[in-house]
Design an enzyme around this catalytic site. Structure first.
Site, mmCIF file in Angstrom:
data_model
loop_
_atom_site.group_PDB
_atom_site.id
_atom_site.type_symbol
_atom_site.label_atom_id
_atom_site.label_comp_id
_atom_site.label_asym_id
_atom_site.label_seq_id
_atom_site.Cartn_x
_atom_site.Cartn_y
_atom_site.Cartn_z
ATOM 1 N N ASP A 80 0.850 -1.185 0.000
ATOM 2 C CA ASP A 80 0.000 0.000 0.000
ATOM 3 C C ASP A 80 0.887 1.236 0.000
ATOM 4 O O ASP A 80 1.746 1.398 0.867
ATOM 5 C CB ASP A 80 -0.919 0.004 1.229
ATOM 6 C CG ASP A 80 -1.830 1.217 1.256
ATOM 7 O OD1 ASP A 80 -2.716 1.307 0.395
ATOM 8 O OD2 ASP A 80 -1.662 2.069 2.154
ATOM 9 N N GLU A 164 -1.684 -1.351 -6.015
ATOM 10 C CA GLU A 164 -2.935 -0.779 -6.492
ATOM 11 C C GLU A 164 -2.655 0.233 -7.592
ATOM 12 O O GLU A 164 -1.675 0.975 -7.532
ATOM 13 C CB GLU A 164 -3.661 -0.094 -5.327
ATOM 14 C CG GLU A 164 -5.109 0.246 -5.615
ATOM 15 C CD GLU A 164 -5.827 0.743 -4.366
ATOM 16 O OE1 GLU A 164 -7.039 0.989 -4.432
ATOM 17 O OE2 GLU A 164 -5.165 0.879 -3.312
ATOM 18 N N ASP A 246 -3.645 1.548 6.769
ATOM 19 C CA ASP A 246 -2.675 1.169 5.744
ATOM 20 C C ASP A 246 -2.405 -0.337 5.749
ATOM 21 O O ASP A 246 -2.331 -0.965 4.687
ATOM 22 C CB ASP A 246 -1.371 1.940 5.946
ATOM 23 C CG ASP A 246 -1.568 3.439 5.795
ATOM 24 O OD1 ASP A 246 -2.492 3.842 5.070
ATOM 25 O OD2 ASP A 246 -0.801 4.211 6.402
#
Length: 289
Positions: A80, A164, A246
């Site tokens: 992340d 992502e 997170d």
């Protein structure tokens, strides 16, 4: 035509470089031995007045051995990306943001003020312009060095890396966070992961930008809805688990990446994923129902 430094000069790290298009010999610092005879050479000069010599060589890249997690399974990790912690892993590790630009901001501001007081085009203006360019180059070099070491560590320690797909341009419309997002280098991290996974035989999964990694509970799968950016910890209304924002997002990325690799037919067709596979590996196909 060019003339390479001698073997002794390359071992000591110092030497000179001669080229047909360069009037004088260039004193260079030799970083490493060339893996093969170069086929071409490019000499560039940046805004700070520094020269860089780049050789094109042929080198065989050895595939990294499989890491192997529990019971011999692939080792997955969710990554992340953020501003407070530059990288948060699904293992719970957080890599702090070095904030290269903020650390040099005062020095850069002073040098730019001095530049604004010089007469444009004068010798003093040109010397000061190079000083400003050197500060920018220092920020860029430190960011590049950090990202190279970070991405290499991830590729060496994990078989499958899941990130992502972030819309950086859209996120930069937030005036308070635009500078922090720009200086974080998220796109550069993903780009280097993509390249290194191809080289060393790893797999990179890029999740869809609409995947609710921060909204979904990593324990029960319940989607708890959108949350403001200042909410860093939250409790799932379904199972009562308290999450770090997170770490929870990184765990969700790791699990959806594992599902995409091992059971792609179970994912809804609305969720699109990009799979980057390394040498000698094949992308898992999604079965159509």
């Amino acid at each position: 035509m060019w003339a390479l430094p001698s073997t002794s000069e390359r071992k000591t790290g110092n030497g000179s470089f001669a080229s047909r298009r360069c009037r004088d010999l260039l004193n260079i610092r030799w970083l490493r031995e060339l893996p093969s005879d170069p086929s071409s050479c490019t000499v560039t000069k940046n805004a700070a007045g520094q020269y860089h010599v780049c050789f094109v060589c042929t080198e065989e890249v050895e595939l990294l051995p499989r890491v192997n997690g529990e019971n011999g399974a692939l080792e997955f990790v969710g990554v992340d990306l953020g501003t407070e912690s530059l990288v948060t892993l699904s293992t719970g590790e957080k890599v702090g943001n070095p904030r290269w630009f903020e650390n040099e901001y005062e020095r850069l501001r002073r040098e730019q003020q001095k530049l604004s007081r010089k007469e444009k085009g004068s010798n003093n203006w040109e010397r000061q312009r190079k000083r400003v360019a050197k500060v920018h180059q220092r920020i860029q070099d430190r960011r590049k060095d950090f990202i190279e070491k970070l991405t290499t560590r991830l590729v060496k320690n994990f078989d499958v890396i899941v990130v992502e797909d972030l819309s950086v341009k859209n996120m930069q419309q937030n005036g308070r966070l635009a500078r922090h997002i720009t200086q974080a280098g998220w796109s550069q991290i993903v780009r280097r992961l993509r390249d290194k996974c191809k080289w060393y035989g790893r797999t990179l999964v890029i999740a869809d930008k609409w995947f609710p990694s921060s909204q979904r509970c990593s324990e029960c799968g319940h989607i708890d809805g959108k949350k403001p950016l200042d909410v860093r910890d939250w409790t799932c209304s379904e199972c009562g688990t308290c999450h770090d924002r997170d770490i929870n997002a990184a765990k969700n990325l790791s699990r959806v990446g594992q599902t995409r690799i091992q059971a792609p037919e179970t994912l809804p067709k609305s969720e699109s994923f990009e799979i980057v596979v390394g040498q000698g590996m094949s992308e898992p196909a999604r079965e159509s129902k």
